[in-house]
Design a protein around this motif. Structure first.
Motif, PDB file in Angstrom:
ATOM      1  N   ALA A 296       0.791  -0.884  -0.033  1.00  0.00           N
ATOM      2  CA  ALA A 296       0.286   0.237   0.089  1.00  0.00           C
ATOM      3  C   ALA A 296       0.427   1.351   0.127  1.00  0.00           C
ATOM      4  O   ALA A 296       2.527   1.206   1.032  1.00  0.00           O
ATOM      5  CB  ALA A 296      -1.240  -0.245   1.358  1.00  0.00           C
ATOM      6  N   VAL A 297       0.592   1.765  -0.840  1.00  0.00           N
ATOM      7  CA  VAL A 297       1.560   3.207  -0.772  1.00  0.00           C
ATOM      8  C   VAL A 297       0.700   4.395  -0.854  1.00  0.00           C
ATOM      9  O   VAL A 297      -0.822   4.978  -1.197  1.00  0.00           O
ATOM     10  CB  VAL A 297       1.754   3.492  -2.128  1.00  0.00           C
ATOM     11  CG1 VAL A 297       2.502   5.102  -2.590  1.00  0.00           C
ATOM     12  CG2 VAL A 297       3.328   1.775  -2.765  1.00  0.00           C
ATOM     13  N   LYS A 298       0.932   6.022  -0.185  1.00  0.00           N
ATOM     14  CA  LYS A 298       0.614   6.938   0.032  1.00  0.00           C
ATOM     15  C   LYS A 298       0.558   7.550  -1.196  1.00  0.00           C
ATOM     16  O   LYS A 298       1.889   8.067  -1.820  1.00  0.00           O
ATOM     17  CB  LYS A 298       0.849   7.693   1.512  1.00  0.00           C
ATOM     18  CG  LYS A 298       0.086   9.277   1.752  1.00  0.00           C
ATOM     19  CD  LYS A 298       0.407   9.964   3.212  1.00  0.00           C
ATOM     20  CE  LYS A 298      -0.190  11.365   3.145  1.00  0.00           C
ATOM     21  NZ  LYS A 298       0.836  11.334   4.585  1.00  0.00           N
ATOM     22  N   ILE A 299      -0.127   8.403  -1.404  1.00  0.00           N
ATOM     23  CA  ILE A 299       0.105   8.959  -2.576  1.00  0.00           C
ATOM     24  C   ILE A 299      -0.337  10.890  -2.683  1.00  0.00           C
ATOM     25  O   ILE A 299       0.450  11.938  -2.953  1.00  0.00           O
ATOM     26  CB  ILE A 299      -1.652   8.685  -3.831  1.00  0.00           C
ATOM     27  CG1 ILE A 299      -1.456   7.253  -4.016  1.00  0.00           C
ATOM     28  CG2 ILE A 299      -1.378   9.596  -4.966  1.00  0.00           C
ATOM     29  CD1 ILE A 299      -2.779   6.840  -4.746  1.00  0.00           C
ATOM     30  N   ALA A 300      -1.284  11.184  -1.162  1.00  0.00           N
ATOM     31  CA  ALA A 300      -1.109  12.503  -1.452  1.00  0.00           C
ATOM     32  C   ALA A 300      -1.854  12.339   0.071  1.00  0.00           C
ATOM     33  O   ALA A 300      -2.937  12.200   0.300  1.00  0.00           O
ATOM     34  CB  ALA A 300      -1.927  12.987  -2.361  1.00  0.00           C
ATOM     35  N   GLN A 301      -2.621  13.895   0.666  1.00  0.00           N
ATOM     36  CA  GLN A 301      -3.204  14.547   1.642  1.00  0.00           C
ATOM     37  C   GLN A 301      -3.578  16.128   1.363  1.00  0.00           C
ATOM     38  O   GLN A 301      -2.466  16.626   0.545  1.00  0.00           O
ATOM     39  CB  GLN A 301      -2.457  14.322   2.589  1.00  0.00           C
ATOM     40  CG  GLN A 301      -1.671  14.653   3.179  1.00  0.00           C
ATOM     41  CD  GLN A 301      -0.820  14.702   4.722  1.00  0.00           C
ATOM     42  OE1 GLN A 301      -0.771  13.343   5.131  1.00  0.00           O
ATOM     43  NE2 GLN A 301      -0.681  15.909   5.749  1.00  0.00           N
ATOM     44  N   GLY A 302      -4.699  16.387   1.777  1.00  0.00           N
ATOM     45  CA  GLY A 302      -5.367  17.589   1.663  1.00  0.00           C
ATOM     46  C   GLY A 302      -6.607  17.777   2.448  1.00  0.00           C
ATOM     47  O   GLY A 302      -7.209  17.505   2.915  1.00  0.00           O
ATOM     48  N   TYR A 303      -7.119  18.974   1.758  1.00  0.00           N
ATOM     49  CA  TYR A 303      -8.760  19.365   2.071  1.00  0.00           C
ATOM     50  C   TYR A 303      -9.754  19.516   0.599  1.00  0.00           C
ATOM     51  O   TYR A 303      -8.824  19.524   0.295  1.00  0.00           O
ATOM     52  CB  TYR A 303      -7.933  20.295   2.775  1.00  0.00           C
ATOM     53  CG  TYR A 303      -7.228  20.889   4.419  1.00  0.00           C
ATOM     54  CD1 TYR A 303      -8.144  20.131   5.361  1.00  0.00           C
ATOM     55  CD2 TYR A 303      -6.474  20.833   4.138  1.00  0.00           C
ATOM     56  CE1 TYR A 303      -7.772  19.676   5.988  1.00  0.00           C
ATOM     57  CE2 TYR A 303      -5.284  20.410   5.541  1.00  0.00           C
ATOM     58  CZ  TYR A 303      -6.325  20.278   6.905  1.00  0.00           C
ATOM     59  OH  TYR A 303      -5.418  19.819   8.848  1.00  0.00           O
ATOM     60  N   TRP A 304     -10.176  19.229   0.985  1.00  0.00           N
ATOM     61  CA  TRP A 304     -11.042  19.129  -0.294  1.00  0.00           C
ATOM     62  C   TRP A 304     -12.725  19.936   0.460  1.00  0.00           C
ATOM     63  O   TRP A 304     -13.130  19.998   0.812  1.00  0.00           O
ATOM     64  CB  TRP A 304     -12.155  17.653  -0.183  1.00  0.00           C
ATOM     65  CG  TRP A 304     -13.225  17.566  -1.494  1.00  0.00           C
ATOM     66  CD1 TRP A 304     -13.098  17.739  -2.746  1.00  0.00           C
ATOM     67  CD2 TRP A 304     -14.704  17.816  -0.594  1.00  0.00           C
ATOM     68  NE1 TRP A 304     -14.366  18.061  -3.367  1.00  0.00           N
ATOM     69  CE2 TRP A 304     -15.251  17.929  -2.293  1.00  0.00           C
ATOM     70  CE3 TRP A 304     -15.371  17.280   0.430  1.00  0.00           C
ATOM     71  CZ2 TRP A 304     -16.851  17.868  -2.318  1.00  0.00           C
ATOM     72  CZ3 TRP A 304     -16.767  17.384  -0.050  1.00  0.00           C
ATOM     73  CH2 TRP A 304     -17.183  17.192  -0.780  1.00  0.00           C
ATOM     74  N   GLN A 305     -13.002  20.908  -0.430  1.00  0.00           N
ATOM     75  CA  GLN A 305     -13.158  21.876  -0.595  1.00  0.00           C
ATOM     76  C   GLN A 305     -14.898  21.810  -1.622  1.00  0.00           C
ATOM     77  O   GLN A 305     -14.760  21.530  -2.951  1.00  0.00           O
ATOM     78  CB  GLN A 305     -13.602  23.594  -0.469  1.00  0.00           C
ATOM     79  CG  GLN A 305     -14.303  24.840   0.084  1.00  0.00           C
ATOM     80  CD  GLN A 305     -13.745  25.743  -0.055  1.00  0.00           C
ATOM     81  OE1 GLN A 305     -12.130  25.932  -0.071  1.00  0.00           O
ATOM     82  NE2 GLN A 305     -13.889  27.467  -0.164  1.00  0.00           N
TER      83      GLN A 305
END
Length: 268
Positions: A257-266
């Protein structure tokens, strides 16, 4: 704004959220949209205590379980600083799943998915037979031999030596929604390479053709071993990686398993 992380397991990608304040089915459709959302095959909604995972397909339907999603969830928990002992058991709609053999660099883990269930009644298949093994069905000018099993989700396996993605998409859609499968089914197209190796393309219920499907890999390996075409463990080759399935008293799935991204969705 909604905090999110995005992970993938052999190309099967998921958005992971911990806090939400709206309908998860609607949220999955919005977040998973490849053009107007973040884009993913599914949404994982998680809670920590107890360690619980719910999964929603990109069309908003809720799935009982997902092997690739579970590994992504474990990786997410590790990235969040949770101890391995805290995530040794994960609650899902398909029951409690045991996590073991966690490796960190590169990340991989093994999920024990329990015993396969071959009873047709458990899978809501409209048949007078007790199981749905090597059953003949005429679909799209083809007489197909199909075998179904429940391993966290309903999967129907068929062996195909030569078929293109476009044909699999069409045939998968027809089989998924065939009236004999009253709750629909995932469809696994399998090519046996040797006694320890298969190639797999899965048409997922509620998603369509996906780059990988963990429960589909388990179902396909189980049927191949049951049919005498393979011997455990079985390497399942996928467009973006490989999964290892151990077919024994229970079904165990190992993969990355691999992390691609993180952030905030508006929402707009």
């Amino acid at each position: 704004m909604l905090a999110f992380s995005k992970y993938h397991g052999c190309g099967n990608d998921f958005i992971i959220i911990e806090e939400w304040h709206q309908d998860l089915s609607r949220l999955a459709r919005k977040l998973c949209h490849r053009t107007t959302g973040i884009g993913a095959d599914g949404l994982l909604a998680v809670t920590r205590k107890p360690c619980t995972m719910r999964i929603f397909n990109s069309d908003g339907s809720e799935a009982a379980m997902c092997g690739n999603g579970l590994r992504c969830f474990v990786k997410y928990c590790i990235d969040q600083g949770m101890a391995e002992s805290e995530i040794s058991s994960i609650e899902t709609k398909a029951g409690k799943m045991k996590v073991m053999d966690i490796s960190h660099d590169p990340f991989s883990c093994t999920i024990d998915l329990g015993k396969p269930d071959c009873k047709a009644s458990s899978m809501a298949i409209d048949t007078t037979e007790s199981t749905f093994m090597h059953q003949k069905l005429f679909v799209s000018d083809r007489l197909l031999s199909l075998s179904s099993v429940f391993i966290g989700a309903v999967h129907t396996v068929l062996y195909m030596d030569d078929i293109g993605i476009a044909s699999m998409d069409s045939l998968g859609a027809q089989l998924c929604s065939h009236p004999i499968f009253k709750d629909r089914t995932n469809v696994d197209f399998v090519r046996v390479m040797d006694e320890h190796t298969i190639e797999l393309i899965t048409y997922e219920r509620g998603v369509g053709i996906t780059a990988a499907c963990g429960t589909g890999a388990c179902a396909s390996a189980y049927i191949a071993v049951r049919d005498g075409k393979c011997v455990s463990p079985v390497a399942v080759l996928l467009p973006y990686g490989k999964l290892i399935v151990d077919v024994g008293d229970t079904i165990r799935l190992k993969g990355p398993a691999v992390k691609i991204a993180q952030g905030y969705w508006q929402e707009y």
